[in-house]
Structure formats: C-alpha cells, structure tokens
Write a protein that holds these residues in place. Sequence first.
Motif, short mmCIF file in Angstrom:
data_model
loop_
_atom_site.label_atom_id
_atom_site.label_comp_id
_atom_site.label_asym_id
_atom_site.label_seq_id
_atom_site.Cartn_x
_atom_site.Cartn_y
_atom_site.Cartn_z
N GLU A 6 0.84 -1.21 0.00
CA GLU A 6 0.00 0.00 0.00
C GLU A 6 0.87 1.26 0.00
OE1 GLU A 6 -3.87 -1.75 2.41
OE2 GLU A 6 -2.25 -0.80 3.54
N ILE A 7 1.94 1.24 0.73
CA ILE A 7 2.87 2.39 0.78
C ILE A 7 3.49 2.62 -0.60
CG2 ILE A 7 5.05 3.21 1.74
CD1 ILE A 7 4.24 1.75 4.36
N ARG A 8 3.92 1.54 -1.28
CA ARG A 8 4.49 1.66 -2.63
C ARG A 8 3.44 2.21 -3.61
NH1 ARG A 8 7.37 -2.94 -1.15
NH2 ARG A 8 5.84 -4.36 -2.06
N GLN A 9 2.20 1.74 -3.50
CA GLN A 9 1.12 2.22 -4.38
C GLN A 9 0.91 3.71 -4.19
OE1 GLN A 9 1.03 -0.39 -6.60
NE2 GLN A 9 -1.05 0.40 -6.84
N ARG A 10 0.89 4.17 -2.96
CA ARG A 10 0.72 5.60 -2.68
C ARG A 10 1.89 6.40 -3.24
NH1 ARG A 10 -1.98 9.70 -2.91
NH2 ARG A 10 -1.60 11.28 -1.36
N MET A 11 3.09 5.88 -3.07
CA MET A 11 4.29 6.55 -3.61
C MET A 11 4.19 6.67 -5.13
SD MET A 11 7.52 5.90 -5.24
CE MET A 11 7.45 4.15 -5.22
N LYS A 12 3.72 5.62 -5.81
CA LYS A 12 3.58 5.65 -7.27
C LYS A 12 2.54 6.67 -7.70
CE LYS A 12 5.09 0.92 -8.13
NZ LYS A 12 4.73 -0.41 -8.60
N GLN A 13 1.45 6.81 -6.95
CA GLN A 13 0.42 7.79 -7.28
C GLN A 13 0.97 9.22 -7.17
OE1 GLN A 13 -2.66 6.83 -4.46
NE2 GLN A 13 -3.58 5.25 -5.77
N ILE A 14 1.72 9.45 -6.12
CA ILE A 14 2.34 10.77 -5.92
C ILE A 14 3.33 11.06 -7.05
CG2 ILE A 14 3.88 12.11 -4.43
CD1 ILE A 14 2.54 10.65 -2.03
N GLN A 15 4.13 10.07 -7.41
CA GLN A 15 5.12 10.25 -8.47
C GLN A 15 4.44 10.51 -9.81
OE1 GLN A 15 8.27 10.70 -7.94
NE2 GLN A 15 8.81 10.91 -10.10
N GLU A 16 3.37 9.81 -10.11
CA GLU A 16 2.62 10.03 -11.36
C GLU A 16 2.05 11.44 -11.41
OE1 GLU A 16 -0.29 6.92 -11.73
OE2 GLU A 16 1.24 5.36 -11.97
N ALA A 17 1.53 11.93 -10.29
CA ALA A 17 0.99 13.29 -10.23
C ALA A 17 2.11 14.31 -10.49
CB ALA A 17 0.32 13.54 -8.88
N ARG A 18 3.28 14.07 -9.96
CA ARG A 18 4.43 14.97 -10.19
C ARG A 18 4.83 14.96 -11.65
NH1 ARG A 18 9.16 13.68 -6.37
NH2 ARG A 18 9.92 15.65 -7.21
N GLU A 19 4.85 13.80 -12.27
CA GLU A 19 5.23 13.68 -13.69
C GLU A 19 4.21 14.41 -14.57
OE1 GLU A 19 5.93 9.60 -14.77
OE2 GLU A 19 7.46 9.36 -13.23
N GLU A 20 2.93 14.29 -14.25
CA GLU A 20 1.89 14.99 -15.01
C GLU A 20 2.06 16.50 -14.89
OE1 GLU A 20 -2.09 13.67 -14.13
OE2 GLU A 20 -1.50 11.56 -14.27
N ALA A 21 2.39 16.97 -13.71
CA ALA A 21 2.60 18.40 -13.49
C ALA A 21 3.82 18.91 -14.25
CB ALA A 21 2.74 18.69 -11.99
N PHE A 22 4.78 18.06 -14.49
CA PHE A 22 6.02 18.45 -15.18
C PHE A 22 5.83 18.52 -16.70
CE2 PHE A 22 10.14 17.62 -17.15
CZ PHE A 22 10.91 18.59 -16.54
N GLU A 23 4.87 17.80 -17.24
CA GLU A 23 4.70 17.68 -18.69
C GLU A 23 4.57 19.04 -19.40
OE1 GLU A 23 4.87 16.04 -22.26
OE2 GLU A 23 5.23 14.98 -20.39
#
Length: 119
Positions: A6-23
Amino acid sequence: MATAHEIRQRMKQIQEAREEAFEPLAQVLEQRQELQRQLNELDEPYAKAYVAAEAAGWTAEELSAIGAEEPARRPKGRPRKRVASKAAPADAGSASPATVPAQGGDGEGATVEAGGLTG
C-alpha cells in the motif's frame, strides 16, 4: 497500519501526479530551446546587415533609436571604424594666457599669450 504494498502504491500515485505536473514545463522547454536555436542562427546575418547599414551611413545611435540593437558579435573582417569626437579641437589662437613663474631675481612672473610675452 499500511502494508509495504500500500505504501508503494501511494508513492507511485504521488510520483505520477508529479510527472503529469512536469509535462507542460517539458513542452515549453522544448519550444524555448528550438526558438533559441533559431535566434542563434540569425546572429550572423543580423550582424552583417547591421554592419552594412553602418557602411551606408547609419550611425549606431540612429540604428538604436529605431530599435536595431548593436549585434552581440560582429562579423569577422575589418574592425569597426570609430566615429571621431564631435568636439572641435581648440585652436592655438584662442588659448587663454598663462602665467609663467619668474626665473630671474626680480620675483615677477610673465604672462604668456599665443604669439608672445608680456610683463
């Protein structure tokens, strides 16, 4: 308590949101780099055109007044001709008199004017 999964899943969601913001930044950065490349390609022709305008009688001040900035780098070739100062040199006839210290024992100085001595 959260599991490691669950912790890894949350980390991946946060990372995906950061990548989308960077696009959007990545896209603008790409456009900016392309425009900078195009601008760099214009440096040499701009410098040659600027020098040609000067050779045709335009001064740097006149070109600047109409928005043509002096090029960062001038084209290779002869060095730029310097414009002579507009102040006219003082002619010898208009020089003011000067007092020369006395060299004899009389203690009086002499006034020197263009063309002779008085005193």
